[in-house]
Design an enzyme around this catalytic site. Sequence first.
Site, PDB file in Angstrom:
ATOM      1  N   ASP A  66      40.974  52.075  38.960  1.00  0.00           N
ATOM      2  CA  ASP A  66      41.573  51.334  37.673  1.00  0.00           C
ATOM      3  C   ASP A  66      42.926  50.991  37.471  1.00  0.00           C
ATOM      4  O   ASP A  66      44.124  52.430  37.949  1.00  0.00           O
ATOM      5  CB  ASP A  66      40.925  51.171  36.479  1.00  0.00           C
ATOM      6  CG  ASP A  66      40.797  51.040  35.721  1.00  0.00           C
ATOM      7  OD1 ASP A  66      41.621  49.650  35.623  1.00  0.00           O
ATOM      8  OD2 ASP A  66      39.886  50.871  34.137  1.00  0.00           O
ATOM      9  N   ASP A 111      36.058  42.153  32.343  1.00  0.00           N
ATOM     10  CA  ASP A 111      35.994  43.672  31.793  1.00  0.00           C
ATOM     11  C   ASP A 111      34.834  42.040  30.922  1.00  0.00           C
ATOM     12  O   ASP A 111      34.119  42.869  29.914  1.00  0.00           O
ATOM     13  CB  ASP A 111      36.741  43.771  30.923  1.00  0.00           C
ATOM     14  CG  ASP A 111      37.481  44.998  30.783  1.00  0.00           C
ATOM     15  OD1 ASP A 111      36.815  45.816  32.159  1.00  0.00           O
ATOM     16  OD2 ASP A 111      38.195  46.190  30.590  1.00  0.00           O
TER      17      ASP A 111
HETATM   18  C1  DGJ Z   1      38.964  49.023  32.453  1.00  0.00           C
HETATM   19  C2  DGJ Z   1      37.733  49.085  32.995  1.00  0.00           C
HETATM   20  O1  DGJ Z   1      37.671  47.783  33.502  1.00  0.00           O
HETATM   21  C3  DGJ Z   1      36.544  49.609  32.907  1.00  0.00           C
HETATM   22  O2  DGJ Z   1      35.571  48.643  32.897  1.00  0.00           O
HETATM   23  C4  DGJ Z   1      36.855  50.725  31.973  1.00  0.00           C
HETATM   24  O3  DGJ Z   1      36.990  51.464  33.699  1.00  0.00           O
HETATM   25  C5  DGJ Z   1      37.592  50.627  30.779  1.00  0.00           C
HETATM   26  N1  DGJ Z   1      39.386  50.427  32.027  1.00  0.00           N
HETATM   27  C6  DGJ Z   1      37.821  52.523  31.318  1.00  0.00           C
HETATM   28  O4  DGJ Z   1      39.323  52.940  30.599  1.00  0.00           O
END
Ligand code: DGJ
Length: 729
Positions: free
Chosen positions: A478, A548
Amino acid sequence: MDIKFYEQEKVFKLDTNNTSYLIGIVDDENYIGHIYYGKKIDDYDLKYLLRIKEYPFVPSTHNREKVAFLDSLPTEFSTHGIGDYRDDAIAIETLGGHTAMQLGYVSHNIYGGKPVLEGLPSTFGTEEECITLEVLCKDKILNLNVTLIYTAFKDVDVITRSVRVTNEGSEAIYLTKIISACLDMDNNDYDLITLNGAWARERHIQRRPVGFGIQGASSMRGESGHQNHPFLALLTKNADQDKGEVYGFNFIYSGNFVATVEMAQYENIRTVIGINPYDFKWKLEAGTSFQAPEAVLVYSDEGIGGMTRNFHDLYRKHLLRGEYKNKRRPILINNWEATYFDFNTDKLLGIAKEAASLGIEMLVMDDGWFGTRNDDNCALGDWVVNEDKLPGGLKYLVDEVNRLGMKFGIWFEPEMVSLNSDLYRAHPDWAMAVPGRTASLSRNQYVLDLTRKDVIEYIYESVSAILRSANIEYVKWDMNRALSDIGSVGLPADRQGEIYHRYVLGVYELQDRLTKEFPHLLLENCSGGGARFDPGMLYYSPQIWCSDDTDAIERLEIQEGTAMIYPLSTMGAHVSDCPNHAVGRVTPFKTRGYVALAGTFGYELDVTKIPAEDRAMIPEQVKMYHKYNDLIRTGDYYRLASSAQNHRLDCWQIVSKDKTESLITCIQVLHNVNCKSRKLRVKGLEPTKRYTVEGTDGTFSGSTLMYSGILLENPWGDFKGRLIYIREC
Ligand code: DGJ
């Protein structure tokens, strides 16, 4: 595919199956003119298209009007400061402070295959699959070599381009702009498509007419970004999914980029795509080279759909790598939306047990397993397992998950450091910052200075040590903030302009090492959802978290834009719980499954807590995934209807390469009040083959299904989904 040089005419002709690209050397000064790019043509002696005779003066004979000549010549690579006032492709600064440069053809080389771009992701192909042309050009005054690299592919209508700059002089020179591809054309009343958005609504398709001036997309965030995408397409006004001419440009890079088109005074247009010159200044010492990343050019006279299928085939075959390139991915369940930071071993094992019994194949432990991380204010950089949350450690948890017959995956955010972390307390200078200035925080975190070897080493060791400590088969990598406050204590003043690019090279180096040491690992990139969904990252990870926003309806537009370029096998897509965490919408569980089926497919929910009737549907969805995933991963993609355009119905189709089976997914976003069923024309089948349509009687010829269509009922209610499976009989 073929590349030829016609010596007498001084013309290069590059051919793919259905396209041609022509370059001509002109004037005694050997300017590199762009003659043609488009549908395949037979002839090569087309220098008349450069309109040399229409210029009042050609530089070598009448330098009087060199500016007028340069400002209208269609060129392969425009240079800064000598009279071409359109967007330039390369700009430099000498130690004396001067910026002008001129390029002339020197020599060329044609060979089978394609070069590896050191330290950079790029497409690849064997000698049988592609052919490459390198055109060496020179600025004789600066002693600067610029090599234009073109590759034509055999199985796709794609030409890739990149550029290498070598300083053959005796003193350093600064490169202040380097674009990877520049394409001059007459304007054919083109429209422009770009992909735009924000967090949770990435890659929405925007279409507008090309107007005078510069328009397009760019990023200055240090990543490709939620807001813009390293892609643009030019298309004729009549172009739709099935017809019309389309030129697609995509950039295999994950940092700052520009992708713009400029309409200039003679209504000629110039497209450039490459590294954004914003805060870019690369010191090129004598004897050193700079390799620019690769740009991909696709031409299709079969509309947007033709462009899409070329991109999909190129990326599936010539960009994705590793064990999972051509493999069904394990159905995963990720605990982020299920628990956020509030989890422990028991909770995770509870989810895993239930998930395993339903047929889910992998548990992914998301953010919050390390250091003191119980919220997003701390601990990034402290990659030590929190044994209060995970008593018995990581190995115990992983072994237990494995005992359930499931794989185990883990989340990292390796490029970042929290203000409140042991790492920051020990090494405040490892965070990107301008000396004497408090750097801006975002999600309460700083970006680590990946231009430094010691920082790269620390990151690699922390991540790989965790991976070595247990049977971890998947990593979600990430990145949750854009770059700002660009400054590195590791670089001298005259190299601060290299940070943005060096940062991206650092990310590539880390992922390259990781995938080499752990060849069986399934890597999924992510950036606060889909802020780094680009072909650069796809070279290292065969899938990327798309957004997300897991709401099935919001996802339609996001996935439509993403799938316009990228194969469905690369789009991270999960079924989540309702009301949806991003938008609060409630949609049927079934529909959520159909939408996630268009991507990698998985779950993002607490399976022990969702309604029993939803849980009961999971085994069916698992079966559905196994039945259709090979087709979805490998087939040809067609878009039948876009809810972004019609506000009612979203519909896409996959047809197997041998045209023996096809799957159509229809999502009725809103019920069509007081309307009859719709007639849906299927695409991509073989007209003479006979097919069955699952759930209906009789057989139909491909021509019937494609030209006369099938009827799609208009069910009562919103957000209803339906699959239509067609098979040759
Ligand atoms: C952003 C990601 O897109 C989410 O799926 C998750 O992993 C969060 N970060 C965690 O902080």
